[in-house]
Design a protein around this motif. Structure first.
Motif, PDB file in Angstrom:
ATOM      1  N   GLY A 285      65.009  38.353  91.637  1.00 44.82           N
ATOM      2  CA  GLY A 285      65.633  38.056  90.351  1.00 44.82           C
ATOM      3  C   GLY A 285      64.662  38.226  89.191  1.00 44.82           C
ATOM      4  O   GLY A 285      65.009  38.768  88.144  1.00 44.82           O
ATOM      5  N   ALA A 286      63.416  37.755  89.385  1.00 44.64           N
ATOM      6  CA  ALA A 286      62.408  37.889  88.329  1.00 44.64           C
ATOM      7  C   ALA A 286      62.081  39.355  88.076  1.00 44.64           C
ATOM      8  O   ALA A 286      61.841  39.765  86.935  1.00 44.64           O
ATOM      9  CB  ALA A 286      61.154  37.114  88.695  1.00 44.64           C
ATOM     10  N   ARG A 287      62.078  40.160  89.135  1.00 40.26           N
ATOM     11  CA  ARG A 287      61.830  41.601  88.957  1.00 40.26           C
ATOM     12  C   ARG A 287      62.942  42.239  88.114  1.00 40.26           C
ATOM     13  O   ARG A 287      62.682  43.057  87.229  1.00 40.26           O
ATOM     14  CB  ARG A 287      61.745  42.294  90.319  1.00 40.26           C
ATOM     15  CG  ARG A 287      60.505  41.976  91.121  1.00 40.26           C
ATOM     16  CD  ARG A 287      60.335  42.942  92.284  1.00 40.26           C
ATOM     17  NE  ARG A 287      59.264  42.523  93.167  1.00 40.26           N
ATOM     18  CZ  ARG A 287      59.432  41.810  94.268  1.00 40.26           C
ATOM     19  NH1 ARG A 287      60.649  41.447  94.632  1.00 40.26           N
ATOM     20  NH2 ARG A 287      58.400  41.472  95.015  1.00 40.26           N
ATOM     21  N   VAL A 288      64.184  41.866  88.419  1.00 40.57           N
ATOM     22  CA  VAL A 288      65.313  42.403  87.659  1.00 40.57           C
ATOM     23  C   VAL A 288      65.209  42.001  86.190  1.00 40.57           C
ATOM     24  O   VAL A 288      65.420  42.821  85.285  1.00 40.57           O
ATOM     25  CB  VAL A 288      66.641  41.908  88.265  1.00 40.57           C
ATOM     26  CG1 VAL A 288      67.810  42.171  87.318  1.00 40.57           C
ATOM     27  CG2 VAL A 288      66.898  42.588  89.604  1.00 40.57           C
ATOM     28  N   VAL A 289      64.863  40.737  85.948  1.00 38.16           N
ATOM     29  CA  VAL A 289      64.745  40.260  84.563  1.00 38.16           C
ATOM     30  C   VAL A 289      63.607  40.981  83.848  1.00 38.16           C
ATOM     31  O   VAL A 289      63.742  41.399  82.691  1.00 38.16           O
ATOM     32  CB  VAL A 289      64.526  38.736  84.538  1.00 38.16           C
ATOM     33  CG1 VAL A 289      64.221  38.264  83.120  1.00 38.16           C
ATOM     34  CG2 VAL A 289      65.764  38.009  85.068  1.00 38.16           C
ATOM     35  N   ALA A 290      62.472  41.154  84.528  1.00 41.12           N
ATOM     36  CA  ALA A 290      61.329  41.840  83.918  1.00 41.12           C
ATOM     37  C   ALA A 290      61.697  43.275  83.536  1.00 41.12           C
ATOM     38  O   ALA A 290      61.361  43.750  82.443  1.00 41.12           O
ATOM     39  CB  ALA A 290      60.139  41.829  84.873  1.00 41.12           C
ATOM     40  N   GLU A 291      62.396  43.960  84.427  1.00 41.64           N
ATOM     41  CA  GLU A 291      62.805  45.335  84.136  1.00 41.64           C
ATOM     42  C   GLU A 291      63.785  45.379  82.965  1.00 41.64           C
ATOM     43  O   GLU A 291      63.690  46.251  82.085  1.00 41.64           O
ATOM     44  CB  GLU A 291      63.440  45.958  85.379  1.00 41.64           C
ATOM     45  CG  GLU A 291      62.454  46.200  86.512  1.00 41.64           C
ATOM     46  CD  GLU A 291      63.143  46.612  87.801  1.00 41.64           C
ATOM     47  OE1 GLU A 291      64.392  46.734  87.782  1.00 41.64           O
ATOM     48  OE2 GLU A 291      62.444  46.802  88.817  1.00 41.64           O
ATOM     49  N   ALA A 292      64.730  44.435  82.944  1.00 44.77           N
ATOM     50  CA  ALA A 292      65.724  44.411  81.867  1.00 44.77           C
ATOM     51  C   ALA A 292      65.069  44.119  80.515  1.00 44.77           C
ATOM     52  O   ALA A 292      65.421  44.723  79.496  1.00 44.77           O
ATOM     53  CB  ALA A 292      66.798  43.380  82.171  1.00 44.77           C
ATOM     54  N   LEU A 293      64.113  43.201  80.494  1.00 40.36           N
ATOM     55  CA  LEU A 293      63.426  42.871  79.234  1.00 40.36           C
ATOM     56  C   LEU A 293      62.596  44.052  78.759  1.00 40.36           C
ATOM     57  O   LEU A 293      62.549  44.349  77.561  1.00 40.36           O
ATOM     58  CB  LEU A 293      62.554  41.633  79.423  1.00 40.36           C
ATOM     59  CG  LEU A 293      63.298  40.322  79.670  1.00 40.36           C
ATOM     60  CD1 LEU A 293      62.313  39.188  79.913  1.00 40.36           C
ATOM     61  CD2 LEU A 293      64.195  39.981  78.480  1.00 40.36           C
ATOM     62  N   THR A 294      61.934  44.724  79.688  1.00 39.14           N
ATOM     63  CA  THR A 294      61.141  45.899  79.317  1.00 39.14           C
ATOM     64  C   THR A 294      62.027  46.965  78.677  1.00 39.14           C
ATOM     65  O   THR A 294      61.678  47.557  77.650  1.00 39.14           O
ATOM     66  CB  THR A 294      60.419  46.468  80.544  1.00 39.14           C
ATOM     67  OG1 THR A 294      59.562  45.467  81.105  1.00 39.14           O
ATOM     68  CG2 THR A 294      59.582  47.685  80.178  1.00 39.14           C
ATOM     69  N   GLN A 295      63.190  47.197  79.265  1.00 41.13           N
ATOM     70  CA  GLN A 295      64.121  48.184  78.707  1.00 41.13           C
ATOM     71  C   GLN A 295      64.673  47.731  77.361  1.00 41.13           C
ATOM     72  O   GLN A 295      64.813  48.523  76.423  1.00 41.13           O
ATOM     73  CB  GLN A 295      65.259  48.420  79.683  1.00 41.13           C
ATOM     74  CG  GLN A 295      64.828  49.128  80.966  1.00 41.13           C
ATOM     75  CD  GLN A 295      65.957  49.234  81.971  1.00 41.13           C
ATOM     76  OE1 GLN A 295      67.105  48.856  81.691  1.00 41.13           O
ATOM     77  NE2 GLN A 295      65.643  49.748  83.154  1.00 41.13           N
ATOM     78  N   ALA A 296      64.985  46.425  77.257  1.00 45.11           N
ATOM     79  CA  ALA A 296      65.546  45.911  76.011  1.00 45.11           C
ATOM     80  C   ALA A 296      64.572  46.046  74.840  1.00 45.11           C
ATOM     81  O   ALA A 296      64.982  46.254  73.689  1.00 45.11           O
ATOM     82  CB  ALA A 296      65.948  44.439  76.188  1.00 45.11           C
ATOM     83  N   PHE A 297      63.265  45.935  75.136  1.00 41.70           N
ATOM     84  CA  PHE A 297      62.271  46.029  74.078  1.00 41.70           C
ATOM     85  C   PHE A 297      61.757  47.455  73.873  1.00 41.70           C
ATOM     86  O   PHE A 297      60.890  47.689  73.051  1.00 41.70           O
ATOM     87  CB  PHE A 297      61.086  45.098  74.379  1.00 41.70           C
ATOM     88  CG  PHE A 297      61.331  43.676  74.004  1.00 41.70           C
ATOM     89  CD1 PHE A 297      60.890  43.185  72.785  1.00 41.70           C
ATOM     90  CD2 PHE A 297      62.015  42.826  74.853  1.00 41.70           C
ATOM     91  CE1 PHE A 297      61.115  41.872  72.433  1.00 41.70           C
ATOM     92  CE2 PHE A 297      62.245  41.503  74.500  1.00 41.70           C
ATOM     93  CZ  PHE A 297      61.801  41.033  73.287  1.00 41.70           C
ATOM     94  N   GLY A 298      62.251  48.380  74.684  1.00 41.30           N
ATOM     95  CA  GLY A 298      61.843  49.762  74.494  1.00 41.30           C
ATOM     96  C   GLY A 298      60.713  50.210  75.365  1.00 41.30           C
ATOM     97  O   GLY A 298      60.332  51.384  75.346  1.00 41.30           O
ATOM     98  N   GLY A 299      60.086  49.272  76.126  1.00 35.78           N
ATOM     99  CA  GLY A 299      59.078  49.588  77.137  1.00 35.78           C
ATOM    100  C   GLY A 299      58.013  50.577  76.717  1.00 35.78           C
ATOM    101  O   GLY A 299      58.065  51.756  77.008  1.00 35.78           O
ATOM    102  N   GLU A 300      56.965  50.090  76.040  1.00 42.71           N
ATOM    103  CA  GLU A 300      55.887  50.981  75.604  1.00 42.71           C
ATOM    104  C   GLU A 300      55.052  51.492  76.764  1.00 42.71           C
ATOM    105  O   GLU A 300      54.480  52.564  76.716  1.00 42.71           O
ATOM    106  CB  GLU A 300      54.951  50.247  74.633  1.00 42.71           C
ATOM    107  CG  GLU A 300      55.558  50.029  73.271  1.00 42.71           C
ATOM    108  CD  GLU A 300      54.559  49.492  72.282  1.00 42.71           C
ATOM    109  OE1 GLU A 300      53.427  49.204  72.691  1.00 42.71           O
ATOM    110  OE2 GLU A 300      54.899  49.370  71.108  1.00 42.71           O
ATOM    111  N   SER A 301      54.885  50.649  77.823  1.00 44.08           N
ATOM    112  CA  SER A 301      53.949  51.005  78.873  1.00 44.08           C
ATOM    113  C   SER A 301      54.665  51.519  80.094  1.00 44.08           C
ATOM    114  O   SER A 301      55.860  51.418  80.197  1.00 44.08           O
ATOM    115  CB  SER A 301      53.095  49.799  79.245  1.00 44.08           C
ATOM    116  OG  SER A 301      53.918  48.734  79.647  1.00 44.08           O
TER     117      SER A 301
END
Length: 301
Positions: A285-301
């Motif tokens: 679940g934490a992995r899914v949330v981390a991926e979703a937040l990265t995408q939501a913020f545009g994921g610089e890295s």
């Protein structure tokens, strides 16, 4: 051994006081005291030295700390495995609870939409959003109260935390539309004579602003700190002074004409760091949330 005792032990070890541990665990302080005494009795050795300034781990406590964290980590993996076994593996859905900590700037702007999208896409995933400052977020990650944190910080230097920069937030000086500096170019000499309403101590961009203002020649700024961004915005909108905030938190009021931009000295965007504990297991679940937040913020890295 009751794993609740281990969680209380780890929390007390990280916070350094019974009061802070009780607050972090949402328990009465007397309950924390009883649980620590019970654990020490079971193990047959003191785990903490009680000092006037707080608690300090004994040598036995230091040896136990890493082992206790590994046990709690293993228990989290077991629970996640059991939960997954009850669902439909073919569905691709994840279950469980994920606690995310973030500052007021992000909680009031970007995160609500991201969390709402997560709940639509993963209805069995329960995401808890906790508005906390940097120090409280770091403590939450160390004690296990938080699974992930989003910090507006140039860097995260704590050796036991793993940080990934996922975005940058531009900062904007704002004032009320009728303020003498509204819509004007202003240097540090002018800004250092103004009243500023800024975020609480520990906020990286606010702390940097205050240091610069106080260091300006002939500086006479009046600085007021708030734990709430909304309080700072309201004081500025009432014409009481200026503030420096992430642009995302003032865009609506700028468009409505309730605030006006001030063309102040260049201020670098503040990085958004996605942070987790380096050693602690990351649940599906934490992995899914981390991926979703990265995408939501545009994921610089």
């Amino acid at each position: 051994m009751d794993t609740r005792l281990l969680r209380t032990f780890v929390t007390l070890a990280r916070t350094g006081s019974f009061t802070a541990a009780a607050r972090s665990l949402h328990l009465a302080q007397s309950t924390v005291t009883v649980q620590i005494r019970t654990l020490e009795k079971e193990l047959g050795t003191p785990l903490f030295d009680r000092m006037p300034s707080g608690t300090v781990l004994t040598r036995a406590g230091l040896r136990l700390l890493e082992e206790a964290e590994e046990v709690l980590d293993a228990m989290a993996r077991l629970r996640a495995t059991a939960t997954a076994a009850q669902g439909d593996p073919a569905s691709g859905l994840v279950e469980g609870q994920v606690a995310v900590g973030a500052g007021d700037s992000l909680c009031s702007s970007r995160l609500p939409g991201a969390i709402a999208a997560l709940r639509r896409d993963h209805p069995r995933l329960d995401v808890h959003l906790d508005a906390v400052g940097t120090a409280a977020a770091v403590d939450g990650l160390r004690t296990g109260r938080l699974d992930l944190a989003l910090l507006l910080e140039p860097e995260v230097a704590e050796h036991d935390l793993l940080a990934c920069r996922i975005a940058s937030e531009p900062l904007t000086y704002v004032a009320a539309p009728g303020h003498p500096l509204a819509g004007r170019v202003a240097g540090w000499d002018e800004l250092a004579r103004e009243s500023f309403f800024v975020h609480e101590e520990g906020c990286s961009y606010s702390d940097r602003l205050v240091r610069t203002l106080l260091g300006a020649p002939g500086a006479r700024p009046r600085i007021t700190r708030f734990g709430s961004i909304d309080a700072a915005r309201s004081c500025v909108a009432a014409g009481l002074g200026l503030t420096l905030l992430p642009r995302i938190t003032v865009e609506t009021k700028l468009a409505e004409g309730r605030l006006a931009a001030v063309d102040g000295p260049e201020t670098p965007p503040v990085p958004v760091q996605l942070v987790r504990h380096r050693r602690r297991w990351v649940s599906p679940g934490a992995r899914v949330v981390a991926e979703a937040l990265t995408q939501a913020f545009g994921g610089e890295s």
